[in-house]
Design an enzyme around this catalytic site. Structure first.
Site, PDB file in Angstrom:
ATOM      1  CB  CYS A  95      94.440 -17.438  19.346  1.00  0.00           C
ATOM      2  SG  CYS A  95      92.813 -17.290  20.097  1.00  0.00           S
ATOM      3  NE  ARG A 129      84.546 -18.267  20.277  1.00  0.00           N
ATOM      4  CZ  ARG A 129      85.456 -19.081  20.837  1.00  0.00           C
ATOM      5  NH1 ARG A 129      85.146 -19.807  21.892  1.00  0.00           N
ATOM      6  NH2 ARG A 129      86.667 -19.168  20.337  1.00  0.00           N
ATOM      7  CG  HIS A 191      93.109 -16.257  14.599  1.00  0.00           C
ATOM      8  ND1 HIS A 191      93.784 -17.432  14.780  1.00  0.00           N
ATOM      9  CD2 HIS A 191      92.361 -16.088  15.715  1.00  0.00           C
ATOM     10  CE1 HIS A 191      93.438 -17.967  15.943  1.00  0.00           C
ATOM     11  NE2 HIS A 191      92.587 -17.169  16.539  1.00  0.00           N
TER      12      HIS A 191
HETATM   13  N1  GLN Z   1      90.060 -22.007  22.681  1.00  0.00           N
HETATM   14  C1  GLN Z   1      90.632 -20.736  23.015  1.00  0.00           C
HETATM   15  C2  GLN Z   1      89.586 -19.700  23.333  1.00  0.00           C
HETATM   16  O1  GLN Z   1      88.455 -19.826  22.934  1.00  0.00           O
HETATM   17  C3  GLN Z   1      91.505 -20.274  21.883  1.00  0.00           C
HETATM   18  C4  GLN Z   1      90.724 -19.884  20.654  1.00  0.00           C
HETATM   19  C5  GLN Z   1      91.561 -19.617  19.439  1.00  0.00           C
HETATM   20  O2  GLN Z   1      92.697 -20.094  19.355  1.00  0.00           O
HETATM   21  N2  GLN Z   1      91.010 -18.939  18.458  1.00  0.00           N
HETATM   22  O3  GLN Z   1      89.897 -18.709  23.958  1.00  0.00           O
END
Ligand code: GLN
Length: 239
Positions: A95, A129, A191
């Site tokens: 990520c 998101r 993840h």
């Molecule tokens: N901050 C980055 C995003 O929101 C990575 C997020 C993450 O590592 N889960 O895309």
């Protein structure tokens, strides 16, 4: 008697380590030990000297703010990481660090966080998101994991993905790609943590490291019943 020592580097464990990403490091260490190797954990923190003699590199995800904290150091150590990548050191970047192994991540507030360009990718924050369980098809079998990111990652033409999406959004929610591959370097949004539930992928990283260092990999038989059960349940979870 140990089959040899593998040095496992965890990049930025304080700033880039969310949604259980530490489990990837733990899985590499435990499985390497179960296969008969000695595993040594090495950490790299911003501003510290970059360690030598590294056999595997693992990095995790983080908030945009965490990415902001590590960005200068990442650019400083970038040439060393490129050298290791070109020397076929296996790496797994999840990520936030996956994004910064590409060219840049442009956040929702308009900041452009530069990356080191091992992957031919760029990432722009999207309007919503992308959150939920993911299943992908990869050269290491089906991977199951969990994504939570604002960034939408586009692969350049010719940049291979790690997998194709069966369930979930992946790189950008549009082209059904997930993650990226450069030589033995793997980037992914998954993840979960990823490796405990996907032992074949963990072993592929250990195998690549052992081959590179010792010229061979002699696996032990590991009882993966619980990992298989976890995979089965994770696969059936609603998005
Ligand atoms: N901050 C980055 C995003 O929101 C990575 C997020 C993450 O590592 N889960 O895309």
């Amino acid at each position: 008697m140990s089959k040899g020592t593998l040095r496992v580097l965890h990049l930025y464990p304080r700033e880039m380590n969310i949604y259980g990403d530490w489990g990837n490091v733990l899985t590499i260490i435990r499985r390497a030990e179960w296969h008969g190797y000695t595993a040594e954990l090495v950490q790299h923190h911003p501003g510290k000297p970059f360690p030598s003699d590294i056999d595997i590199v693992i990095g995790g995800g983080g908030q945009d703010s965490g990415q902001g904290v590590v960005k200068d150091d990442l650019l400083t150590i970038g040439s060393k990481l490129h050298k290791l990548a070109d020397d076929d050191v296996p790496m797994l970047m999840i990520c936030g660090l996956y994004q910064l192994f590409g060219r840049f991540f442009k956040t929702a507030s308009g900041d452009e966080i530069p990356g080191i360009g091992i992957f031919k990718t760029e990432t722009h924050a999207g309007p919503t998101r992308l959150i939920g369980n993911v299943v992908t098809k990869t050269p290491f079998g089906e991977l199951v994991g969990y994504e939570n990111h604002s960034g939408l990652t586009m692969l350049d033409d010719g940049q291979p993905a790690l997998g194709s999406i069966v369930k979930g959004a992946g790189n950008n929610g549009q082209d059904r790609t997930e993650g990226a591959i450069y030589r033995c370097v793997f980037g992914s949004y998954l993840h979960g943590s990823l490796l405990p539930k996907n032992p074949a992928f963990a072993d592929a990283l250990i195998e690549a490291a052992a081959h590179r260092k010792f010229g061979s990999f002699e696996p032990a038989i590991i009882d993966d019943r619980f990992a298989d059960l976890a995979r089965g349940i994770a696969k059936k979870r609603p998005r």
